[in-house]
Design a protein around this motif. Structure first.
Motif, mmCIF file in Angstrom:
data_model
loop_
_atom_site.group_PDB
_atom_site.id
_atom_site.type_symbol
_atom_site.label_atom_id
_atom_site.label_comp_id
_atom_site.label_asym_id
_atom_site.label_seq_id
_atom_site.Cartn_x
_atom_site.Cartn_y
_atom_site.Cartn_z
ATOM 1 N N ARG A 193 -5.188 -9.694 -1.388
ATOM 2 C CA ARG A 193 -5.432 -8.253 -1.186
ATOM 3 C C ARG A 193 -5.004 -7.445 -2.402
ATOM 4 O O ARG A 193 -3.914 -7.648 -2.941
ATOM 5 N N GLY A 233 0.831 -1.210 0.000
ATOM 6 C CA GLY A 233 0.000 0.000 0.000
ATOM 7 C C GLY A 233 0.856 1.246 0.000
ATOM 8 O O GLY A 233 0.903 1.978 0.991
ATOM 9 N N LYS A 288 -0.459 7.597 4.462
ATOM 10 C CA LYS A 288 -1.509 7.401 3.465
ATOM 11 C C LYS A 288 -2.331 8.687 3.294
ATOM 12 O O LYS A 288 -2.896 8.930 2.242
ATOM 13 N N TYR A 307 -2.248 -6.832 9.803
ATOM 14 C CA TYR A 307 -0.984 -6.192 9.402
ATOM 15 C C TYR A 307 0.145 -6.954 10.115
ATOM 16 O O TYR A 307 0.123 -7.066 11.351
HETATM 17 C C1 MLT Z 1 0.667 -2.378 3.437
HETATM 18 O O1 MLT Z 1 0.779 -2.559 2.233
HETATM 19 O O2 MLT Z 1 0.079 -3.156 4.171
HETATM 20 C C2 MLT Z 1 1.267 -1.165 4.041
HETATM 21 O O3 MLT Z 1 1.492 -0.217 3.119
HETATM 22 C C3 MLT Z 1 2.544 -1.442 4.664
HETATM 23 C C4 MLT Z 1 2.873 -0.393 5.643
HETATM 24 O O4 MLT Z 1 2.159 0.599 5.800
HETATM 25 O O5 MLT Z 1 3.875 -0.590 6.324
#
Ligand code: MLT
Length: 455
Positions: A432, A92, A298, A179
């Motif tokens: 995902r 992400g 983000k 996560y």
């Molecule tokens: C993800 O892809 O889960 C996140 O971008 C990774 C992160 O924020 O460390």
């Protein structure tokens, strides 16, 4: 004794401040010294030290999830150099450039360093007062106090520092899937036993199943007690967003069990549905049992810039009455030196009205991508979750192996995804998709997937 030490220092000083003197040509000596270069020595035969490895690292799989995805992508590319460009719907990572007003904040922060009057060195380890105040007022509407905010270099790093604070003696609970940082750092800290090959679960972690059968919210009444409960909403990886009633149940559960919730709100600005809480502190009672981690990554395209924060209300206390905030302050002042002053100037700009409007535009763009991906994958015959109030779409593979599907899509559609199994055993059978790619790439990925699955 003192005389010997002085003589030794003098001898070392005569050689070099940093490296032993080596017979170099006159030109090389002057260049090396000028640039403080270290002289190379001949390769040594492989030897081991006498230091015992931290056994906790042996419990983990060899690589962290996202670098492993990158490794497989690069291996595919190396074996297929003429392939069409690969599209990443994997990690992400933001792709839109930082908008004008926010960028001007970063530029101002950098310029201030080039001026005698505005130059600054070390700052407060907890962050600049103005930024802590702006976070408390603009993002939390005064629900928390500025000195309860710790500004940092990101939510991921704060999760690791929270683990350092909690230590080895606690039991952690995680949503499954989740996560990977919550579990991996619990393992590194020594909170867990080994992974059970039958369940792929670590001993001494409480796994809270979150899947379509429970609407991605765990049945709290069936869970064993945990000291620390990691909970992420909007969720990474499932894209599920907890309702107010669900968060009320979570806080009530934590209070009843005497647990602390670490609420990961890194995706909060994606929430558009009215009434859905963007912070755990919107829930009554949360001030005495919740910590919130958050990040500008983000929000504002700061994945490379690095700026986040953690909120620990004064009312969260350990069993002996010590405020948790006091110990986190000890961690931050000892193991962290404060976020970059340039970056904090960018954070201040994010929270101006103009910055907040820019953040909203960025969110709209990625949310639109999420809809494109969700509809696209559904048109291929898959059931998908998330993608609303969230940048992640979670695709149900109906029992198929997620690593096999990852490889199939990489090799035949040249699209990178993330296998659900990488987020824990509960993620197996899911894939995902991340909406952080450019819009054209999302559209192209959908047409490649349609080609693959309709063939
Ligand atoms: C993800 O892809 O889960 C996140 O971008 C990774 C992160 O924020 O460390």
């Amino acid at each position: 004794m003192r005389a010997t030490a002085i003589a030794l220092l003098a001898a070392l000083g005569a050689a070099s401040a940093f490296v032993p003197s080596a017979p170099l040509s006159t030109g090389a000596v002057s260049t090396a010294r000028k640039h403080h270069a270290v002289n190379m020595v001949a390769a040594e035969p492989a030897v081991t030290t006498a230091v015992k490895r931290n056994a906790n690292f042996g419990k983990l799989s060899a690589g962290y999830l996202f670098p492993e995805i990158g490794r497989r992508r690069n291996a595919y590319l190396a074996a297929n150099p003429d392939t069409r460009p690969i599209i990443s719907l994997g990690i992400g990572d933001t792709t839109l450039p930082i908008p004008e007003h926010i960028l001007s904040g970063l530029q101002k922060g950098a310029s201030q360093l080039g001026n005698k009057e505005t130059y600054s060195g070390y700052g407060a380890e907890q962050g600049q007062g103005a930024l802590r105040e702006k976070i408390a007022n603009k993002l939390y509407n005064g629900l928390i106090k500025p000195d309860e905010v710790f500004v940092s270099d990101g939510a991921k790093c704060d999760i690791a520092r929270l683990q350092m604070m909690f230590g080895a003696g606690v039991v952690s609970a995680v949503q499954d899937p989740s996560y990977p940082v919550y579990v991996d750092t619990s393992v590194m800290m020594g909170q867990t036993g080994l992974v059970d090959p039958a369940t792929s679960q670590f001993d001494n972690i409480v796994y809270m199943p979150c899947n379509p059968t429970n609407d991605f919210f765990p049945d709290l009444s069936k869970l064993p007690r945990a000291d620390v409960i990691y909970f992420c909403s909007p969720n990474n990886p499932t894209g599920a967003v907890a309702t107010r009633a669900q968060l009320e149940a979570l806080v009530a559960h934590a209070k009843k069990q005497g647990s602390i919730v670490v609420f990961d709100a890194a995706y909060a600005p994606f929430i558009r549905t009215p009434g859905v809480p963007k912070s755990i502190f919107e829930i009554e009672g949360a001030r005495s049992c919740c910590i919130e981690v958050n990040s500008f990554s983000k929000y504002a395209g700061f994945t490379g810039v690095r700026l986040g924060w953690t909120v620990i209300p004064d009312d969260v206390k350990y069993a002996d009455g010590t405020p948790v905030r006091q110990d986190f302050n000890r961690v931050m002042t000892t193991a962290f030196n404060g976020a970059s002053n340039i970056v904090q100037a960018g954070g201040l700009a994010c929270l101006d009205d103009a910055g907040l409007a820019e953040i909203n535009n960025l969110m709209d763009y990625y949310l639109d991508n999420a809809v494109i991906l969700k509809k696209g994958i559904e048109s291929c015959g898959f059931k998908a979750y998330g993608g609303l109030d969230s940048p992640y779409v979670f695709v149900d593979l109906e029992g198929k192996s997620s690593w096999d599907m990852f490889s199939n899509i990489l090799e035949n559609a040249q699209v990178v995804t993330i296998p659900g199994a990488g987020f824990g055993p509960g993620g197996e059978g899911f894939l995902r998709l991340s909406a952080f790619a450019p819009k054209e790439s999302c559209k192209e990925a959908v047409s490649r997937l349609q080609e693959l699955f309709k063939a």
